[in-house]
Design an enzyme around this catalytic site. Sequence first.
Site, PDB file in Angstrom:
ATOM      1  N   HIS A  52       0.787  -1.227  -0.060  1.00  0.00           N
ATOM      2  CA  HIS A  52       0.000  -0.077   0.076  1.00  0.00           C
ATOM      3  C   HIS A  52       1.004   1.291  -0.038  1.00  0.00           C
ATOM      4  O   HIS A  52       1.487   1.736   0.852  1.00  0.00           O
ATOM      5  CB  HIS A  52      -0.790   0.083   1.123  1.00  0.00           C
ATOM      6  CG  HIS A  52      -2.027   0.995   1.332  1.00  0.00           C
ATOM      7  ND1 HIS A  52      -3.021   1.054   0.233  1.00  0.00           N
ATOM      8  CD2 HIS A  52      -2.283   2.209   1.895  1.00  0.00           C
ATOM      9  CE1 HIS A  52      -3.868   2.094   0.400  1.00  0.00           C
ATOM     10  NE2 HIS A  52      -3.390   2.729   1.298  1.00  0.00           N
ATOM     11  N   TYR A 117      -4.876   7.929  -6.544  1.00  0.00           N
ATOM     12  CA  TYR A 117      -6.090   8.847  -6.961  1.00  0.00           C
ATOM     13  C   TYR A 117      -5.900  10.070  -7.169  1.00  0.00           C
ATOM     14  O   TYR A 117      -6.981  10.873  -7.547  1.00  0.00           O
ATOM     15  CB  TYR A 117      -7.025   8.468  -5.603  1.00  0.00           C
ATOM     16  CG  TYR A 117      -6.316   9.110  -4.442  1.00  0.00           C
ATOM     17  CD1 TYR A 117      -6.526  10.218  -3.884  1.00  0.00           C
ATOM     18  CD2 TYR A 117      -5.996   7.980  -3.476  1.00  0.00           C
ATOM     19  CE1 TYR A 117      -5.823  10.771  -2.777  1.00  0.00           C
ATOM     20  CE2 TYR A 117      -5.362   8.625  -2.294  1.00  0.00           C
ATOM     21  CZ  TYR A 117      -5.422   9.860  -1.968  1.00  0.00           C
ATOM     22  OH  TYR A 117      -4.946  10.207  -0.675  1.00  0.00           O
ATOM     23  N   HIS A 264      -5.689  -1.681   5.721  1.00  0.00           N
ATOM     24  CA  HIS A 264      -6.170  -1.432   7.210  1.00  0.00           C
ATOM     25  C   HIS A 264      -7.020  -2.512   7.991  1.00  0.00           C
ATOM     26  O   HIS A 264      -6.440  -3.294   8.746  1.00  0.00           O
ATOM     27  CB  HIS A 264      -6.912   0.021   7.330  1.00  0.00           C
ATOM     28  CG  HIS A 264      -5.767   1.049   6.689  1.00  0.00           C
ATOM     29  ND1 HIS A 264      -4.703   1.258   7.230  1.00  0.00           N
ATOM     30  CD2 HIS A 264      -6.198   1.995   5.953  1.00  0.00           C
ATOM     31  CE1 HIS A 264      -4.043   2.530   6.304  1.00  0.00           C
ATOM     32  NE2 HIS A 264      -4.837   2.790   5.737  1.00  0.00           N
ATOM     33  N   ASP A 315       2.094   3.065   2.996  1.00  0.00           N
ATOM     34  CA  ASP A 315       1.048   4.111   3.014  1.00  0.00           C
ATOM     35  C   ASP A 315       1.484   5.287   2.933  1.00  0.00           C
ATOM     36  O   ASP A 315       1.773   5.904   1.892  1.00  0.00           O
ATOM     37  CB  ASP A 315       0.086   3.415   4.218  1.00  0.00           C
ATOM     38  CG  ASP A 315      -1.154   4.253   4.035  1.00  0.00           C
ATOM     39  OD1 ASP A 315      -1.356   5.003   3.291  1.00  0.00           O
ATOM     40  OD2 ASP A 315      -1.918   4.247   5.006  1.00  0.00           O
TER      41      ASP A 315
HETATM   42 ZN   LIG Z   1      -4.049   4.410   1.966  1.00  0.00          ZN
END
Ligand SMILES: [Zn+2]
Length: 442
Positions: A52, A117, A264, A315
């Site tokens: 991630h 994104y 998560h 992340d």
């Molecule tokens: Zn994330």
Amino acid sequence: MGVSGQRRRVSLAQSIFRQSATRMPASSSNPGVPLSQTAAGRWRIPGIPNLHSHAFQRAMAGLAERQTHPQDSFWTWRETMYRFAARMDPESTHAVASQLYAEMLEAGYTSVCEFHYLHHAADGRPYADPAAMSRALIAAARDTGIRMTLLPVLYMTGGFDGRALSTRQQRFGHDVEGFLGLLQDLRSDEGALLRIGCAFHSLRAVPESAMREVLAALPAGAPLHIHIAEQIGEVQDCLSLRGARPVEWLQGNFEVDARWTLVHATHLTAAETTRLATSGATVAICPSTEANLGDGLFPLRAYLDAGGAWGIGSDSHISVSPVEELRWLEYGQRLATRQRNIAVGPGSSSVGETLLQGVLASARTATGQEGSGDYLMLDPQAPILAAARQHDVVDRWIFSGNRSVVEEVHVGGRQVVADGRHRDRDAIGTRYREVLARLLSD
Ligand SMILES: [Zn+2]
């Protein structure tokens, strides 16, 4: 601890061993740690997948650590992150991702699942090439030599109630048709080190009907990732608007199987934990980011007991180190339970080996790639590996601090790190500093 305490611990470990052995589904059978030693005495281990990543967030590491509100939280951090995201364009994305991926490789990550994104320009309008930001990330992976699973993210709504995206979220947005077009376009770039998967940002950002449309159009075997149950507020919103907790709702409405990676999944009930662990899905746990954002602790012991598949992600990149992620995954559990050596399983009583086995076992399904030719060589001269033996190398690597002992890194059979340095570290670093100076100027 007294002798009786040690006896209790042994019997607890044995009982966990028995439970895990009986509950472990055949598909999660433990492959063992493929650790080997060369004739020159160097230790070789498989490369670590990073499940991630939001590459642009590396550039804001350390810039959200001042209190802005007495109840600072994930949601106030997100405002800072949105302000930062608004400054990124394809060129700066390439520079930041290149620096990040070079650091990942030096740390021992050989593949990255990029949960992407930031699709459009800051005002929400598509770039001339609507895939320009995706291609900047792909170029950074190609230039640095890291294996990539690009996960373009579908992001449509600003909450469970279906509200429109806010001004700052406009650049994340797609309709289903535009999103499927992006995936189709990017698939032509797939190659030996690049796989195109797909992601739903979260349940709050993608309506159920859109999830179904995208799923129906996805090629078999394409990895599918989603953020889920990271924050208590998200769990409460889902409960009040959909009548179920996020993971409970997802499993009740979709066939969650090995194609899925849930990122998560921090807040789970016992029933959710067991059902998720036996579904074949992978959980991407991001311990350093979850700690930094005050998310909470994943119920690791119960999940391992039920035979669940899992991996790690860096992340937000406040740390770029598989060693630190794995160490803090275990330490979080120790702090919460006031016990030691929590993450052990049927294959080994070693915490380090169990953790390494876990991240390797989920790699192929979570990334959609075999990872052939991805491995690390550890530095035989490193003091922390002095007089190391086969059975203690992994524990010594993970539980000895932050001085890297990764000497060489090979991806797809090509060497990209030698003597602990990425082959283009200097040039990439110079460009990164120039871009950061620009990004951070007012
Ligand atoms: Zn994330």
